[in-house]
Scaffold this motif. Structure first.
Motif, short mmCIF file in Angstrom:
data_model
loop_
_atom_site.label_atom_id
_atom_site.label_comp_id
_atom_site.label_asym_id
_atom_site.label_seq_id
_atom_site.Cartn_x
_atom_site.Cartn_y
_atom_site.Cartn_z
N ALA A 62 0.93 -1.37 0.02
CA ALA A 62 -0.08 -0.01 0.02
C ALA A 62 0.78 1.17 0.07
O ALA A 62 0.56 2.17 -0.76
CB ALA A 62 -0.90 -0.09 1.11
N SER A 106 -4.70 2.24 -3.10
CA SER A 106 -3.52 1.92 -2.61
C SER A 106 -3.70 0.76 -1.60
O SER A 106 -3.07 -0.26 -1.41
CB SER A 106 -2.66 2.92 -2.02
OG SER A 106 -3.18 3.56 -0.86
N ALA A 131 2.16 1.62 -3.49
CA ALA A 131 1.22 1.99 -4.33
C ALA A 131 0.66 3.34 -4.18
O ALA A 131 0.61 4.42 -5.23
CB ALA A 131 -0.06 1.16 -4.27
N GLY A 132 0.67 4.03 -2.79
CA GLY A 132 0.76 5.42 -2.73
C GLY A 132 1.64 6.40 -3.07
O GLY A 132 1.24 7.71 -3.19
N ARG A 133 2.63 6.12 -3.60
CA ARG A 133 3.69 6.73 -4.06
C ARG A 133 3.80 6.59 -5.78
O ARG A 133 4.63 7.22 -6.45
CB ARG A 133 5.19 6.44 -3.66
CG ARG A 133 5.17 6.45 -2.07
CD ARG A 133 6.78 6.57 -1.69
NE ARG A 133 6.78 6.87 -0.16
CZ ARG A 133 6.78 8.01 0.35
NH1 ARG A 133 6.57 9.18 -0.35
NH2 ARG A 133 6.94 8.22 1.45
N SER A 134 3.00 5.86 -6.33
CA SER A 134 2.69 5.54 -7.79
C SER A 134 2.46 7.10 -8.45
O SER A 134 2.02 7.81 -7.94
CB SER A 134 1.50 4.83 -8.04
OG SER A 134 1.41 4.47 -9.35
N ILE A 159 -3.91 4.40 -9.04
CA ILE A 159 -3.24 3.39 -8.07
C ILE A 159 -3.20 4.08 -6.71
O ILE A 159 -3.35 3.38 -5.62
CB ILE A 159 -1.96 2.93 -8.62
CG1 ILE A 159 -2.31 2.17 -10.12
CG2 ILE A 159 -1.23 2.06 -7.75
CD1 ILE A 159 -1.16 1.80 -10.83
N ARG A 160 -2.74 5.35 -6.54
CA ARG A 160 -2.71 5.80 -5.53
C ARG A 160 -4.04 5.82 -4.46
O ARG A 160 -3.94 5.61 -3.57
CB ARG A 160 -2.08 7.48 -5.48
CG ARG A 160 -0.90 7.58 -5.96
CD ARG A 160 -0.35 9.12 -5.66
NE ARG A 160 -1.21 9.84 -6.28
CZ ARG A 160 -1.01 10.37 -7.41
NH1 ARG A 160 0.07 9.85 -8.24
NH2 ARG A 160 -1.92 11.17 -8.16
#
Length: 113
Positions: free
Chosen positions: A27, A42, A30-33, A38-39
């Motif tokens: 997560a 996440s 994904a939060g830094r995508s 996606i963010r």
């Protein structure tokens, strides 16, 4: 399939912790995508990654790769509990961030200027 394993066996804690940590790590990544979709999702990405890892481990156990007696539904339950705990942690973090952001936008914070 292994049904005789104990609920309170040490490997259940290992399954829980591994699922929790995989969910949180995935997560966070994904939060830094760069992709906003996606963010926004996440937590779901982290949960899916952890569930996939748990399912792969149980499939490998059933195939005999780790010298196990087979896949265990109790291990899968511990995996699910770890994912649920991670989802709870992520929801609480998101709620705290929203409150902080709202407080900053409302001007309730202390200004040093």
């Amino acid at each position: 399939m292994e049904w005789g394993d104990a609920w309170m066996a040490p490997d259940k804690l290992q399954h829980f912790m591994a699922s929790l940590l995989i969910s949180l790590l995935a997560a966070a990544l994904a939060g830094r995508s760069a992709r906003p979709g996606i963010r926004r999702r996440s937590a779901a990405v982290g949960s899916a990654a952890s569930l996939a890892a748990g399912a792969a481990k149980e499939a490998a156990d059933e195939a005999g790769f780790f010298g196990s007696a087979g896949a265990s539904p109790k291990d899968a339950a511990a995996d699910l509990l770890g994912v649920a705990a991670a989802a709870l942690v992520l929801a609480l973090l998101r709620r705290c961030r929203r409150r902080e952001r709202k407080a900053r936008e409302d001007g309730d914070g202390v200004s040093m200027v």
